[in-house]
Each structure stands twice: as C-alpha cells, then as structure tokens.
Motif scaffolding. Structure first.
Motif, short mmCIF file in Angstrom:
data_model
loop_
_atom_site.label_atom_id
_atom_site.label_comp_id
_atom_site.label_asym_id
_atom_site.label_seq_id
_atom_site.Cartn_x
_atom_site.Cartn_y
_atom_site.Cartn_z
N ILE A 115 49.58 31.15 26.72
CA ILE A 115 48.55 31.94 27.25
C ILE A 115 49.37 32.13 28.77
CG2 ILE A 115 46.26 32.14 28.22
CD1 ILE A 115 45.34 30.52 25.53
N ARG A 116 49.41 33.05 29.35
CA ARG A 116 49.80 33.41 30.49
C ARG A 116 48.82 34.03 31.24
NH1 ARG A 116 53.91 33.50 27.21
NH2 ARG A 116 53.65 36.00 27.06
N LEU A 117 48.42 33.76 32.70
CA LEU A 117 47.67 34.55 33.80
C LEU A 117 48.95 34.64 34.87
CD1 LEU A 117 44.67 31.65 33.79
CD2 LEU A 117 44.88 34.00 32.53
N GLU A 118 48.90 36.02 35.12
CA GLU A 118 49.78 36.25 36.06
C GLU A 118 49.48 37.12 37.06
OE1 GLU A 118 52.92 38.42 33.77
OE2 GLU A 118 53.64 36.63 32.68
N ASN A 119 49.26 36.48 38.20
CA ASN A 119 48.86 37.36 39.47
C ASN A 119 47.58 37.75 39.56
OD1 ASN A 119 51.20 36.58 41.11
ND2 ASN A 119 52.28 37.95 40.02
N ILE A 120 46.49 37.22 38.62
CA ILE A 120 45.23 37.84 38.38
C ILE A 120 44.39 37.86 39.49
CG2 ILE A 120 45.20 37.50 35.84
CD1 ILE A 120 43.16 35.22 36.45
N GLY A 121 43.73 38.92 39.82
CA GLY A 121 42.52 39.02 40.82
C GLY A 121 41.38 39.60 40.16
N LYS A 122 40.15 38.76 40.96
CA LYS A 122 39.12 39.24 40.10
C LYS A 122 37.93 39.23 41.12
CE LYS A 122 36.46 40.28 36.39
NZ LYS A 122 36.35 41.56 35.84
N GLN A 123 37.04 40.05 41.32
CA GLN A 123 36.09 40.28 42.30
C GLN A 123 34.69 40.50 41.77
OE1 GLN A 123 36.96 42.52 45.60
NE2 GLN A 123 34.97 42.59 46.45
N ASN A 124 33.71 39.60 41.95
CA ASN A 124 32.37 39.95 41.23
C ASN A 124 31.44 40.57 42.52
OD1 ASN A 124 32.60 39.17 38.72
ND2 ASN A 124 32.43 37.16 38.99
N GLY A 125 31.18 41.61 42.53
CA GLY A 125 30.55 42.31 43.76
C GLY A 125 31.29 41.98 44.79
N ARG A 126 30.69 41.39 45.86
CA ARG A 126 31.43 41.12 47.11
C ARG A 126 32.23 39.87 47.32
NH1 ARG A 126 27.67 42.57 51.95
NH2 ARG A 126 29.43 42.57 53.09
N GLN A 127 32.00 38.97 46.07
CA GLN A 127 32.55 37.63 46.18
C GLN A 127 33.96 37.72 45.36
OE1 GLN A 127 30.41 34.82 43.59
NE2 GLN A 127 31.84 33.25 44.24
N LEU A 128 35.04 37.28 46.14
CA LEU A 128 36.46 37.08 45.40
C LEU A 128 36.32 36.00 44.60
CD1 LEU A 128 38.32 38.20 48.57
CD2 LEU A 128 38.05 39.61 46.68
N VAL A 129 36.66 36.09 43.32
CA VAL A 129 36.73 34.85 42.48
C VAL A 129 38.15 34.24 42.42
CG1 VAL A 129 36.13 34.01 40.04
CG2 VAL A 129 34.59 35.70 41.24
N PHE A 130 39.21 35.30 42.30
CA PHE A 130 40.68 35.07 41.95
C PHE A 130 41.51 35.78 42.82
CE2 PHE A 130 38.60 33.64 37.93
CZ PHE A 130 39.03 32.44 37.94
N ILE A 131 42.31 35.41 43.60
CA ILE A 131 43.32 35.97 44.39
C ILE A 131 44.86 35.59 43.90
CG2 ILE A 131 44.14 36.96 46.57
CD1 ILE A 131 41.49 35.89 47.84
N GLU A 132 45.41 36.47 43.16
CA GLU A 132 47.04 36.17 42.91
C GLU A 132 47.19 34.85 42.16
OE1 GLU A 132 49.41 36.71 46.06
OE2 GLU A 132 48.79 38.92 46.54
N ALA A 133 46.26 34.65 41.25
CA ALA A 133 46.13 33.39 40.41
C ALA A 133 47.18 33.55 39.51
CB ALA A 133 44.57 32.87 39.96
N SER A 134 47.76 32.34 39.14
CA SER A 134 48.80 32.19 38.05
C SER A 134 48.84 30.84 37.33
CB SER A 134 50.17 32.69 38.58
OG SER A 134 50.31 34.08 39.01
N ALA A 135 48.87 30.71 36.14
CA ALA A 135 48.75 29.72 35.23
C ALA A 135 49.49 29.96 34.05
CB ALA A 135 47.64 29.01 35.17
#
Length: 84
Positions: free
Chosen positions: A2-22
């Motif tokens: 399982i690869r996460l590559e530079n993911i970004g996720k925002q819920n409303g105005r809240q930034l949850v992930f910024i350029e996350a990789s694993a």
C-alpha cells in the motif's frame, strides 16, 4: 503493498494531510494513533477507497486484502465485536 504518495486532504477549512507519503510492505503490521480529528479515519477511508485524496494518490497492489472495522457501531445492532 500500500502506497500513499504526496497525498493532500482538506475537510472544510481544516488541512488534514499536506504532501504525506508512506508505504506498507507485505506482512507489516502497524498501529495508527492520534487525537480526535487528526485524520486517522480519513486515512483509512482513503486506503479502502471510500474517499479520494484531494492531491496525490493512494495505491493498493492487486490481491491485497484490507480488513477494516468501522467505528460506526450502529450497524452492529445486537452483535458483539467478535461476532462482527
């Protein structure tokens, strides 16, 4: 794998992930801990395909089986966690 590559996720105005990789290799076992609102459920939803990242990509190799027990216990109605 399982690869996460530079993911970004925002819920409303809240930034949850910024350029996350694993990456998770076959046979690895992990635990994910953090305070409420940190993005743990959002991460699992992206891995299982229930949500898409706003940026980047989540890749799950063919043949990988993901077991996920939802924290929403409403569907269990009268069943124990072990039975589910």
């Amino acid at each position: 794998m399982i690869r996460l590559e530079n993911i970004g996720k925002q819920n409303g105005r809240q930034l949850v992930f910024i350029e996350a990789s694993a990456s998770l290799q076959k046979g690895e076992k992990i635990g994910l801990v953090g305070p409420n609102g940190a993005g743990k459920t959002t991460l699992f939803r992206m891995i299982t395909g229930q949500e898409q990242p706003d940026e980047g990509q989540v890749q799950v190799d063919r043949g990988v089986t993901i077991g996920y027990f939802s924290q929403d216990v409403g569907d269990m109605a009268g069943h124990s966690a072990v039975a589910e």
